[in-house]
Scaffold this active site. Structure first.
Site, PDB file in Angstrom:
ATOM      1  N   GLU A   1     -12.372   3.122  -1.025  1.00 24.66           N
ATOM      2  CA  GLU A   1     -11.910   4.414  -2.113  1.00 24.66           C
ATOM      3  C   GLU A   1     -11.469   4.009  -3.299  1.00 24.66           C
ATOM      4  O   GLU A   1     -11.760   4.448  -4.679  1.00 24.66           O
ATOM      5  CB  GLU A   1     -10.894   4.790  -1.798  1.00 24.66           C
ATOM      6  CG  GLU A   1     -11.072   5.664   0.002  1.00 24.66           C
ATOM      7  CD  GLU A   1      -9.407   6.292   0.557  1.00 24.66           C
ATOM      8  OE1 GLU A   1      -8.622   5.731  -0.110  1.00 24.66           O
ATOM      9  OE2 GLU A   1      -9.701   6.969   1.482  1.00 24.66           O
TER      10      GLU A   1
ATOM     11  N   ASN B   1     -12.610  -3.257   3.062  1.00 25.86           N
ATOM     12  CA  ASN B   1     -13.809  -2.050   2.576  1.00 25.86           C
ATOM     13  C   ASN B   1     -14.518  -1.961   1.849  1.00 25.86           C
ATOM     14  O   ASN B   1     -13.825  -2.192   0.455  1.00 25.86           O
ATOM     15  CB  ASN B   1     -12.819  -0.590   2.667  1.00 25.86           C
ATOM     16  CG  ASN B   1     -12.051  -0.779   3.936  1.00 25.86           C
ATOM     17  OD1 ASN B   1     -12.265  -1.304   4.808  1.00 25.86           O
ATOM     18  ND2 ASN B   1     -11.229   0.006   3.724  1.00 25.86           N
TER      19      ASN B   1
ATOM     20  N   ASP C   1       1.143  -1.190  -0.202  1.00 25.05           N
ATOM     21  CA  ASP C   1      -0.094   0.127   0.066  1.00 25.05           C
ATOM     22  C   ASP C   1       0.827   1.203   0.034  1.00 25.05           C
ATOM     23  O   ASP C   1       2.481   1.266   0.740  1.00 25.05           O
ATOM     24  CB  ASP C   1      -0.655   0.055   1.228  1.00 25.05           C
ATOM     25  CG  ASP C   1      -1.997   0.555   1.247  1.00 25.05           C
ATOM     26  OD1 ASP C   1      -3.507   0.153   1.032  1.00 25.05           O
ATOM     27  OD2 ASP C   1      -1.723   1.828   1.232  1.00 25.05           O
TER      28      ASP C   1
ATOM     29  N   HIS D   1     -10.205  -5.641  -2.849  1.00 22.67           N
ATOM     30  CA  HIS D   1      -8.586  -5.754  -2.757  1.00 22.67           C
ATOM     31  C   HIS D   1      -8.986  -6.001  -1.056  1.00 22.67           C
ATOM     32  O   HIS D   1      -9.684  -5.571  -0.317  1.00 22.67           O
ATOM     33  CB  HIS D   1      -8.291  -4.659  -3.406  1.00 22.67           C
ATOM     34  CG  HIS D   1      -8.663  -3.687  -2.478  1.00 22.67           C
ATOM     35  ND1 HIS D   1      -9.791  -2.217  -3.226  1.00 22.67           N
ATOM     36  CD2 HIS D   1      -8.472  -2.883  -1.091  1.00 22.67           C
ATOM     37  CE1 HIS D   1      -9.098  -1.124  -2.455  1.00 22.67           C
ATOM     38  NE2 HIS D   1      -9.337  -1.488  -1.438  1.00 22.67           N
TER      39      HIS D   1
HETATM   40  P1  5GP Z   1      -9.839   1.220  -0.351  1.00 25.02           P
HETATM   41  O1  5GP Z   1      -9.505   2.228   1.245  1.00 25.02           O
HETATM   42  O2  5GP Z   1     -10.248   1.261  -1.227  1.00 25.02           O
HETATM   43  O3  5GP Z   1      -9.837   0.091   0.603  1.00 25.02           O
HETATM   44  O4  5GP Z   1      -8.420   1.246   0.366  1.00 25.02           O
HETATM   45  C1  5GP Z   1      -7.789   1.383  -1.195  1.00 25.02           C
HETATM   46  C2  5GP Z   1      -6.145   1.836  -1.078  1.00 25.02           C
HETATM   47  O5  5GP Z   1      -5.290   1.580  -2.191  1.00 25.02           O
HETATM   48  C3  5GP Z   1      -5.776   2.973   0.576  1.00 25.02           C
HETATM   49  O6  5GP Z   1      -4.825   2.203   1.659  1.00 25.02           O
HETATM   50  C4  5GP Z   1      -4.038   3.240  -0.246  1.00 25.02           C
HETATM   51  O7  5GP Z   1      -3.614   3.976   0.493  1.00 25.02           O
HETATM   52  C5  5GP Z   1      -4.096   2.081  -1.200  1.00 25.02           C
HETATM   53  N1  5GP Z   1      -3.386   3.034  -2.976  1.00 25.02           N
HETATM   54  C6  5GP Z   1      -4.148   4.016  -3.481  1.00 25.02           C
HETATM   55  N2  5GP Z   1      -3.731   4.365  -4.466  1.00 25.02           N
HETATM   56  C7  5GP Z   1      -2.151   3.717  -4.776  1.00 25.02           C
HETATM   57  C8  5GP Z   1      -1.532   3.430  -5.688  1.00 25.02           C
HETATM   58  O8  5GP Z   1      -1.713   4.472  -6.801  1.00 25.02           O
HETATM   59  N3  5GP Z   1      -0.717   2.877  -5.225  1.00 25.02           N
HETATM   60  C9  5GP Z   1      -0.024   2.153  -4.467  1.00 25.02           C
HETATM   61  N4  5GP Z   1       0.531   1.033  -3.801  1.00 25.02           N
HETATM   62  N5  5GP Z   1      -1.536   2.286  -3.029  1.00 25.02           N
HETATM   63  C10 5GP Z   1      -2.839   2.780  -3.785  1.00 25.02           C
END
Ligand code: 5GP
Ligand code: ZN
Length: 118
Positions: free
Chosen positions: A100, A92, A32, A105
């Site tokens: 987000e 999530n 992440d 994932h």
């Molecule tokens: P969600 O809130 O959808 O469960 O988590 C999305 C996750 O993806 C977040 O923890 C965020 O830091 C991570 N993330 C978002 N954009 C990128 C990216 O471009 N590269 C990486 N490695 N992680 C990302």
């Protein structure tokens, strides 16, 4: 299925760089970009599913394989062994679920505390 507008499909395809943790024919994992803890990586199906809300019994094998792989990858990435160590698994789902990025994932979060969040 690959969604050309999806950030995580682009990461899986190598169009956007990531720090890869694991890859096989159906699963991709990478660190992440904003880790909550010393270990924080994401496990994705290569299949573009927007979220857990779209999961059906058809995906049971794939999701089962992802969960079954998590303990091995967690230890490889620096989580300490259960029970003193361990890790958190989080999915999530939807706006109320705090999602987000809309490609399913699994967050795997661990390592020695304190953590930044959680
Ligand atoms: P969600 O809130 O959808 O469960 O988590 C999305 C996750 O993806 C977040 O923890 C965020 O830091 C991570 N993330 C978002 N954009 C990128 C990216 O471009 N590269 C990486 N490695 N992680 C990302
Ligand atoms: Zn996608």
């Amino acid at each position: 299925m690959h969604d050309p507008n999806c950030l995580f499909c682009k990461i899986i395809a190598g169009q956007i760089p990531s720090k890869k943790v694991y890859e096989d024919e159906g699963i991709f994992a990478f660190h992440d970009i904003h880790p909550w803890a010393p270990v924080h990586f994401l496990m994705l199906p290569k299949l573009h599913l927007p979220s857990m809300a779209q999961v059906t019994m058809e995906h049971a094998g794939l999701l089962g394989r992802m969960l079954a792989l998590a303990p091995q990858l967690a230890l490889e990435q620096g989580c300490n062994p259960y029970p003193a160590g361990g890790f958190r698994v989080m999915v999530n789902t939807g706006r109320d679920g705090g999602q987000e990025v809309h490609h399913l994932h699994i967050h795997v979060i661990g390592g020695p505390r304190p953590w930044l969040k959680g």
